[in-house]
Design an enzyme around this catalytic site. Structure first.
Site, short mmCIF file in Angstrom:
data_model
loop_
_atom_site.label_atom_id
_atom_site.label_comp_id
_atom_site.label_asym_id
_atom_site.label_seq_id
_atom_site.Cartn_x
_atom_site.Cartn_y
_atom_site.Cartn_z
N GLU A 163 22.18 27.53 -15.32
CA GLU A 163 22.54 26.40 -16.18
C GLU A 163 21.77 26.38 -17.50
O GLU A 163 21.00 25.44 -17.76
CB GLU A 163 22.30 25.07 -15.46
CG GLU A 163 23.07 24.93 -14.17
CD GLU A 163 23.10 23.48 -13.68
OE1 GLU A 163 22.50 22.60 -14.30
OE2 GLU A 163 23.77 23.24 -12.66
N GLU A 375 26.33 26.27 -6.92
CA GLU A 375 25.78 24.96 -6.55
C GLU A 375 26.90 23.96 -6.47
O GLU A 375 27.79 23.93 -7.34
CB GLU A 375 24.79 24.41 -7.60
CG GLU A 375 23.45 25.06 -7.58
CD GLU A 375 22.49 24.45 -8.63
OE1 GLU A 375 22.66 23.26 -9.01
OE2 GLU A 375 21.59 25.18 -9.06
C1 PNW Z 1 21.53 21.17 -11.44
N1 PNW Z 1 23.96 16.82 -15.58
O1 PNW Z 1 21.06 20.33 -12.45
C2 PNW Z 1 20.40 22.15 -11.19
O2 PNW Z 1 20.74 23.50 -11.22
C3 PNW Z 1 19.58 21.82 -10.00
O3 PNW Z 1 18.29 22.33 -10.16
C4 PNW Z 1 19.59 20.34 -9.75
O4 PNW Z 1 18.69 19.93 -8.78
C5 PNW Z 1 21.01 19.97 -9.39
O5 PNW Z 1 21.93 20.39 -10.37
C6 PNW Z 1 21.22 18.48 -9.15
O6 PNW Z 1 20.94 17.75 -10.29
C7 PNW Z 1 21.82 19.46 -13.17
O7 PNW Z 1 23.36 15.97 -16.20
C8 PNW Z 1 21.17 18.47 -13.88
O8 PNW Z 1 25.21 16.91 -15.62
C9 PNW Z 1 21.86 17.61 -14.69
C10 PNW Z 1 23.24 17.71 -14.79
C11 PNW Z 1 23.90 18.70 -14.08
C12 PNW Z 1 23.19 19.57 -13.27
#
Ligand code: PNW
Length: 478
Positions: A163, A375
């Site tokens: 990401e 994920e």
């Molecule tokens: C992902 N958003 O993070 C990450 O790859 C993980 O480490 C994390 O724990 C997981 O998703 C859950 O949050 C994100 O704001 C963080 O859209 C923020 C966003 C999306 C994914």
């Protein structure tokens, strides 16, 4: 039940900074997340990755758990700050930890799926500008080489970045992730330098693998999110959705798959110097062929170009703080709610979105490599361990099974999806939310560190078993 290809990979994912703990053990030094968590109000509850869920000391137990659940694969990340502490020289003790992990996984029959960057840059490199400094991309390729040197004889699946959108736009523009900056030009520099780092690392890994006569699978994981116009008949909302799709999805997909940034995106962000960062030859490096594309998907974004009503709940909430817009040049865009159920992150539950996304990728990119959902999962409040040692989490269970069903339908509709990894194996450090939001299919008691599989873990394990039985039955009949 959908049928899945016989060799479909079922797994679960974690990340170093979220689970390892031992932040200053074994030669590890600060990552940007260790440093960021010390700033007042940066992380909910004043939490930090310092202890994580103590995976560094409980690794064999955690691998045994994966085996018990019947996982084919485990997606984990290596910590740059453990492997190259202070951004200086390679720390053998850090590499040894990952080497033991890989041996433990192989011994348990679990395929190691390694990610090199899941957001934990060495703080020392941040002090030299972090991802705004082009040199960081070259340092990344050296770090990739160090990890390959230690694990390349046993690890076949290599992901450069997890990401990059979050570690560039949310970290450098929205200010809600480390390093906590709110500078759109810095954020776009970070985007370009992470792209470059990805390409350089893929080249380096392939060179090393070729020289050793080994086959590797190299790719990247992007968080791809459908930008849905709130009112599909309103040109203002359609334009907002185009802009968010360009920033969230196409800014990452197109340089890698088509060798160019989208022209409309370059126009949208023209005030922030992205074009000036691109040097001759960069796009050729960035567009290195990849063997797979990892897709992280949690929710769609419902997008509008109109201001939210005063009483509205904002749709996208990466953190507990009312942050700045992470969208350079499109700060006016809003994300109204549209009456769908929501998780504890306030994210919409809409499994059809995953089907739409997977099918769309194949339709839009003719040279798309095989896809893996690297994920997908959900945080819900209220997990409790009962006296019988169970954790009943019907909402998370339903979320996961519904999304798996959407993946199955996408495959039936032509998407080339080869695997699905649940986020996350364990409850863990959820970035700016600290330990408040639980995504694990395995519960962790943060006082005792005791692990308890939730109902969702048992349902996932049963799903894996049933799917494999169905696939082998089909093979016998077929
Ligand atoms: C992902 N958003 O993070 C990450 O790859 C993980 O480490 C994390 O724990 C997981 O998703 C859950 O949050 C994100 O704001 C963080 O859209 C923020 C966003 C999306 C994914």
């Amino acid at each position: 039940m959908n049928t899945f290809p016989k060799d479909f990979i079922w797994g679960s994912a974690t990340a170093a900074a979220q689970i390892e703990g031992a932040a200053h053990e074994g030669g590890k030094e600060d990552s940007i997340w260790d440093a960021y968590a010390r700033l007042p109000q940066a992380v909910a509850g004043g939490d930090s990755p310092e202890r994580g869920v103590d995976h560094y000391h409980r690794m064999p137990e955690d691998v045994a758990l994966m085996k018990r659940l019947g996982l084919d694969s485990y997606r984990f990340s290596t910590s740059w700050a453990r492997v190259v502490p202070g951004g200086r020289s390679v720390n053998q003790e850090g590499l040894d930890f990952y080497s033991r992990l890989v041996d433990e996984l192989l011994g348990a029959g679990v395929l190691p799926w390694l990610t090199l960057y899941h957001w934990d840059l060495p703080q020392a490199l941040q002090e030299r500008g972090g991802w705004t400094n082009r040199d960081t991309a070259y340092r990344f390729a050296d770090y990739a080489e160090a990890v390959y040197g230690a694990l390349g004889d046993r690890v076949s699946h290599w992901t450069t970045f997890n990401e990059p959108l979050c570690s560039s736009l949310i970290g450098y523009v929205g200010g809600e992730h480390a390093p906590g900056l709110t500078d759109p030009a810095a954020g776009l520099a970070a985007v370009h330098h992470q792209h470059l780092a990805h390409g350089l690392a893929v080249q380096r890994l392939r060179g090393l693998a070729d020289a050793a006569g080994r086959d590797i699978q190299a790719g990247i994981t992007l968080n791809l999110t459908n930008a849905v116009p709130n009112d599909p008949t309103d040109p203002v909302d359609l334009e907002a959705a185009r802009r968010i799709d360009a920033l969230w999805n196409r800014m990452f997909l197109e340089p890698m798959l088509l060798g160019a940034y989208p022209a409309d995106l370059l126009e949208d962000v023209r005030d922030y110097g992205l074009a000036a960062r691109i040097q001759d030859g960069d796009l050729e490096v960035i567009a290195q062929p990849i063997d797979f594309l990892g897709v992280n998907h949690y929710h769609d974004d419902n997008v509008s170009g109109h201001p939210l009503p005063a009483d509205a709940v904002p749709g996208l909430r990466p953190t507990p703080k009312p942050g700045r817009s992470p969208f350079p040049g499109s700060e006016f865009v809003t994300m109204p709610t549209r009456g769908l159920p929501r998780t504890a992150m306030d994210w919409e539950v809409h499994p059809q979105g995953l089907h739409t996304l997977l099918v769309r990728l194949g339709a839009e990119y003719p040279n798309l490599p095989p896809l893996y959902v690297t994920e997908n999962g959900a945080a819900y409040d209220g997990d409790v361990v009962t006296a019988e040692g169970a954790v009943h989490d019907p909402e998370r269970t339903a979320y996961i099974l519904a999304h798996i069903e959407a993946v199955g339908r996408a495959i039936e509709d032509g998407a080339d999806v080869r695997g699905y990894f649940v986020w996350s194996l364990l409850d863990n450090f959820e970035w700016a939310w600290g330990y408040e939001k639980r995504f694990g299919i395995v519960h962790v008691d943060y006082d005792t560190m005791v692990r308890t599989p939730k109902d969702s873990a048992l349902a996932f394990a049963k799903h894996i078993e049933d799917t494999k039985l169905a696939a082998s039955a089909a093979a016998i009949v077929g």
